[in-house]
Design a protein around this motif. Structure first.
Motif, PDB file in Angstrom:
ATOM      1  N   GLY A  55       0.811  -1.212   0.000  1.00  0.00           N
ATOM      2  CA  GLY A  55       0.000   0.000   0.000  1.00  0.00           C
ATOM      3  C   GLY A  55       0.843   1.260   0.000  1.00  0.00           C
ATOM      4  N   THR A  56       1.939   1.239   0.749  1.00  0.00           N
ATOM      5  CA  THR A  56       2.820   2.416   0.800  1.00  0.00           C
ATOM      6  C   THR A  56       3.471   2.662  -0.551  1.00  0.00           C
ATOM      7  OG1 THR A  56       3.271   2.031   3.145  1.00  0.00           O
ATOM      8  CG2 THR A  56       4.833   3.413   1.922  1.00  0.00           C
ATOM      9  N   VAL A  57       3.954   1.604  -1.184  1.00  0.00           N
ATOM     10  CA  VAL A  57       4.591   1.763  -2.487  1.00  0.00           C
ATOM     11  C   VAL A  57       3.581   2.269  -3.516  1.00  0.00           C
ATOM     12  CG1 VAL A  57       5.743   0.544  -4.378  1.00  0.00           C
ATOM     13  CG2 VAL A  57       6.356   0.038  -2.009  1.00  0.00           C
ATOM     14  N   MET A  58       2.365   1.747  -3.483  1.00  0.00           N
ATOM     15  CA  MET A  58       1.341   2.214  -4.411  1.00  0.00           C
ATOM     16  C   MET A  58       0.978   3.670  -4.147  1.00  0.00           C
ATOM     17  SD  MET A  58       0.676  -0.147  -6.571  1.00  0.00           S
ATOM     18  CE  MET A  58      -0.756   0.635  -7.307  1.00  0.00           C
ATOM     19  N   ALA A  59       0.955   4.061  -2.879  1.00  0.00           N
ATOM     20  CA  ALA A  59       0.675   5.461  -2.549  1.00  0.00           C
ATOM     21  C   ALA A  59       1.766   6.375  -3.092  1.00  0.00           C
ATOM     22  CB  ALA A  59       0.551   5.623  -1.035  1.00  0.00           C
ATOM     23  N   VAL A  60       3.023   5.940  -2.985  1.00  0.00           N
ATOM     24  CA  VAL A  60       4.136   6.726  -3.531  1.00  0.00           C
ATOM     25  C   VAL A  60       4.010   6.830  -5.046  1.00  0.00           C
ATOM     26  CG1 VAL A  60       6.634   6.738  -3.888  1.00  0.00           C
ATOM     27  CG2 VAL A  60       5.697   6.216  -1.631  1.00  0.00           C
ATOM     28  N   PHE A  61       3.675   5.716  -5.676  1.00  0.00           N
ATOM     29  CA  PHE A  61       3.496   5.686  -7.135  1.00  0.00           C
ATOM     30  C   PHE A  61       2.415   6.683  -7.562  1.00  0.00           C
ATOM     31  CE2 PHE A  61       1.250   3.654 -10.779  1.00  0.00           C
ATOM     32  CZ  PHE A  61       2.263   3.709 -11.722  1.00  0.00           C
ATOM     33  N   GLY A  62       1.278   6.655  -6.878  1.00  0.00           N
ATOM     34  CA  GLY A  62       0.193   7.565  -7.231  1.00  0.00           C
ATOM     35  C   GLY A  62       0.494   9.011  -6.894  1.00  0.00           C
ATOM     36  N   ALA A  63       1.144   9.249  -5.751  1.00  0.00           N
ATOM     37  CA  ALA A  63       1.405  10.621  -5.323  1.00  0.00           C
ATOM     38  C   ALA A  63       2.357  11.333  -6.267  1.00  0.00           C
ATOM     39  CB  ALA A  63       1.968  10.623  -3.902  1.00  0.00           C
ATOM     40  N   THR A  64       3.437  10.659  -6.669  1.00  0.00           N
ATOM     41  CA  THR A  64       4.366  11.321  -7.590  1.00  0.00           C
ATOM     42  C   THR A  64       3.711  11.565  -8.944  1.00  0.00           C
ATOM     43  OG1 THR A  64       5.276   9.148  -8.175  1.00  0.00           O
ATOM     44  CG2 THR A  64       6.439  10.416  -6.486  1.00  0.00           C
ATOM     45  N   GLY A  65       2.843  10.630  -9.357  1.00  0.00           N
ATOM     46  CA  GLY A  65       2.134  10.848 -10.615  1.00  0.00           C
ATOM     47  C   GLY A  65       1.270  12.089 -10.588  1.00  0.00           C
ATOM     48  N   VAL A  66       0.599  12.316  -9.459  1.00  0.00           N
ATOM     49  CA  VAL A  66      -0.268  13.486  -9.334  1.00  0.00           C
ATOM     50  C   VAL A  66       0.547  14.773  -9.184  1.00  0.00           C
ATOM     51  CG1 VAL A  66      -1.958  14.612  -7.838  1.00  0.00           C
ATOM     52  CG2 VAL A  66      -2.211  12.197  -8.402  1.00  0.00           C
ATOM     53  N   LEU A  67       1.546  14.756  -8.325  1.00  0.00           N
ATOM     54  CA  LEU A  67       2.288  15.972  -8.017  1.00  0.00           C
ATOM     55  C   LEU A  67       3.099  16.487  -9.193  1.00  0.00           C
ATOM     56  CD1 LEU A  67       3.533  15.112  -4.402  1.00  0.00           C
ATOM     57  CD2 LEU A  67       1.694  16.673  -5.052  1.00  0.00           C
ATOM     58  N   VAL A  68       3.617  15.585 -10.011  1.00  0.00           N
ATOM     59  CA  VAL A  68       4.488  15.997 -11.115  1.00  0.00           C
ATOM     60  C   VAL A  68       3.686  16.259 -12.393  1.00  0.00           C
ATOM     61  CG1 VAL A  68       6.568  15.348 -12.437  1.00  0.00           C
ATOM     62  CG2 VAL A  68       6.370  14.684 -10.057  1.00  0.00           C
ATOM     63  N   SER A  69       2.397  15.921 -12.404  1.00  0.00           N
ATOM     64  CA  SER A  69       1.616  16.020 -13.639  1.00  0.00           C
ATOM     65  C   SER A  69       1.618  17.420 -14.268  1.00  0.00           C
ATOM     66  CB  SER A  69       0.187  15.534 -13.406  1.00  0.00           C
ATOM     67  OG  SER A  69      -0.453  16.274 -12.401  1.00  0.00           O
ATOM     68  N   PRO A  70       1.510  18.520 -13.516  1.00  0.00           N
ATOM     69  CA  PRO A  70       1.555  19.826 -14.190  1.00  0.00           C
ATOM     70  C   PRO A  70       2.883  20.091 -14.892  1.00  0.00           C
ATOM     71  CG  PRO A  70       0.637  20.032 -11.982  1.00  0.00           C
ATOM     72  CD  PRO A  70       1.222  18.662 -12.076  1.00  0.00           C
ATOM     73  N   TYR A  71       3.965  19.578 -14.353  1.00  0.00           N
ATOM     74  CA  TYR A  71       5.273  19.790 -14.968  1.00  0.00           C
ATOM     75  C   TYR A  71       5.425  18.957 -16.237  1.00  0.00           C
ATOM     76  CZ  TYR A  71       6.141  21.901 -10.441  1.00  0.00           C
ATOM     77  OH  TYR A  71       6.057  22.690  -9.319  1.00  0.00           O
ATOM     78  N   ARG A  72       4.890  17.738 -16.212  1.00  0.00           N
ATOM     79  CA  ARG A  72       4.913  16.934 -17.439  1.00  0.00           C
ATOM     80  C   ARG A  72       4.080  17.604 -18.523  1.00  0.00           C
ATOM     81  NH1 ARG A  72       3.757  12.652 -13.686  1.00  0.00           N
ATOM     82  NH2 ARG A  72       1.637  12.589 -14.504  1.00  0.00           N
ATOM     83  N   ALA A  73       2.921  18.142 -18.143  1.00  0.00           N
ATOM     84  CA  ALA A  73       2.075  18.831 -19.122  1.00  0.00           C
ATOM     85  C   ALA A  73       2.773  20.061 -19.680  1.00  0.00           C
ATOM     86  CB  ALA A  73       0.750  19.223 -18.475  1.00  0.00           C
ATOM     87  N   ALA A  74       3.523  20.771 -18.833  1.00  0.00           N
ATOM     88  CA  ALA A  74       4.255  21.940 -19.308  1.00  0.00           C
ATOM     89  C   ALA A  74       5.295  21.547 -20.354  1.00  0.00           C
ATOM     90  CB  ALA A  74       4.932  22.641 -18.132  1.00  0.00           C
ATOM     91  N   LEU A  75       5.918  20.385 -20.184  1.00  0.00           N
ATOM     92  CA  LEU A  75       6.883  19.910 -21.176  1.00  0.00           C
ATOM     93  C   LEU A  75       6.203  19.651 -22.515  1.00  0.00           C
ATOM     94  CD1 LEU A  75       9.034  17.427 -19.033  1.00  0.00           C
ATOM     95  CD2 LEU A  75       9.717  19.691 -19.892  1.00  0.00           C
TER      96      LEU A  75
END
Length: 439
Positions: A55-75
């Motif tokens: 559960g912790t690893v999945m939470a990390v996977f999801g959290a980084t996906g959400v937090l970094v998404s605006p920066y990926r979109a900017a690219l």
């Protein structure tokens, strides 16, 4: 307020040149998002033997996906689809394969799994928001664009239903890690096919002068105010929808209905959302998009509040189905408003902010309702989850100041040397993925 369109709306969308090829490729890549969560969770639990670690690893996977998404979109906004999405997809797919290999080795430190998951989540290509941006470039007619977004949203709902079923079929004949590798294959194959489509060239790079820093118009506050309504509505819809899962489980538990009843109720929510999305796209709305957005949010909230008063399973299914009728239209309309509000060079990020809001709402809703269920009567919990959506309907819609940078309509005739780009709106402001919060 609306009339049924006499045209075969969805067929008209798919008859647009290159639409079928581009849409199909994007859906192949986005199917990965429907398979990866279950496949990775099963792989982690088998490898570590610990639900807490998984559960912790999945939470990390999801959290980084959400937090970094605006920066990926900017690219993507800055460099265009090919230069941005291909490295993301290859990195994401490669890291998923690394995770699959780590899960095949019992005893791998949890910290190493978390680091690999965090890197993979950070590289997730935003195929949903980029496909919606491409739809907006391909379709100058806003009624046709509404149908395209509705079709896109319904298709994404189906991906998140069929993805786990596909993983279930895989794990009957192979280890769960094979499902993770399958997810990597889908995202790489789909992304490469997507960016190679001629339609993908319509969304060319904006350049650093249009994509760095705040939106055009000085300090960017005009852009932020214009996006406030769709982002808040998307977040609150995410909160309300995620609350339904746990509330239905609690409802069934109180009445001794069993897991089968839960599955039927949640299926009713998905069916209602799909039907609502299709109807929303088939209707020729006469009211502005910003005016419809609060209506859909309020409808969802009121139906959820009523679901808490259901005396039995049949009425609960009916109430939840009615709530689902507003889910896809609310999210589709939020994406449309975000696209309208987007300044030049900001289109992918505008849609991604709505995606991020949905994902954040899904996470927050599950946690918050989990606390409420233990402290409040179930009808009150349903009412609170519905009140969140109703509160979103009260957020005022503000258009971005025209002086902030998006000029009036321009010709969409293509040029030989450069794909056409739509940089304006219609004289009358009319009012853009899934699941549903998603990349």
């Amino acid at each position: 307020m609306s009339t049924l369109s006499p045209r075969p709306s969805y067929a008209a969308v798919l008859r647009v040149p290159h639409a079928r090829r581009t849409f199909a490729a994007a859906l192949v890549g986005r199917l990965s998002y429907g398979t990866v969560s279950l496949a990775l969770m099963l792989s982690l639990t088998r490898s570590t033997g610990s639900y807490a670690v998984a559960g912790t690893v999945m939470a990390v996977f999801g959290a980084t996906g959400v937090l970094v998404s605006p920066y990926r979109a900017a690219l993507v906004d800055r460099h265009g689809l090919r230069r941005a999405l291909i490295p993301m997809a290859l990195s994401y797919g490669g890291l998923l394969c690394v995770l699959a290999e780590l899960c095949r080795r019992p005893g791998v430190p949890a910290a190493l799994l978390a680091v690999a998951a965090a890197l993979a989540g950070a590289c997730t290509p935003p195929l949903g928001s980029t496909m919606r941006a491409v739809w907006a470039e391909m379709l100058p007619d806003r009624q046709l664009l509404l149908r395209a977004y509705s079709l896109d949203g319904v298709a994404e709902e189906l991906l998140f239903v069929s993805g786990p079923l596909l993983v279930g079929a895989v794990v009957t004949v192979a280890p769960p890690a094979v499902g993770v590798v399958l997810s990597a294959f889908l995202v790489v194959t789909g992304t490469l096919a997507f960016v190679s489509s001629p339609a993908a060239a319509l969304l060319g790079p904006a350049g650093p002068e249009k994509s760095d820093g705040p939106a055009p118009g000085g300090d960017g506050t005009g852009q932020g105010r214009a996006l406030l309504q769709p982002v808040v509505v998307a977040a609150c819809v995410g909160v309300s929808v995620s609350a339904v899962d746990l509330l239905v489980v609690a409802y069934a538990g109180e009445r001794g209905l069993g897991d089968g009843a839960v599955a039927w109720v949640l299926a009713a929510l998905s069916v209602g959302s799909a039907v609502g999305g299709l109807v929303n796209g088939a209707v020729a709305w006469s009211s502005p998009t910003r005016a419809r957005l609060p209506f859909f949010a309020a409808g969802l909230g009121l139906c959820l509040a009523a679901a808490g008063l259901a005396p039995g399973l049949g009425t609960l299914i009916l109430a939840v189905t009615c709530a689902g009728l507003f889910v896809a239209p609310a999210l589709t309309t939020a994406y449309l408003v975000a696209d309208e509000s987007a300044a030049p060079g900001f289109r992918v990020r505008a849609g991604t902010w709505c995606n991020t809001a949905v994902n954040a709402g899904l996470s927050a809703g599950a946690g918050a309702v989990g606390l409420l269920v233990e402290r409040l009567p179930l009808p009150v919990c349903f009412a609170v989850s519905g009140a969140v959506a109703v509160a979103a309907a009260l957020v005022p819609g503000r258009r971005r100041d025209r002086s902030a940078g998006r000029p009036g309509p321009v010709s969409r005739r293509p040029s030989r040397s450069r794909p056409s780009r739509r940089s304006g709106r219609s004289p009358r402001r009319r009012s853009p993925s899934g699941a549903s919060g998603r990349p």
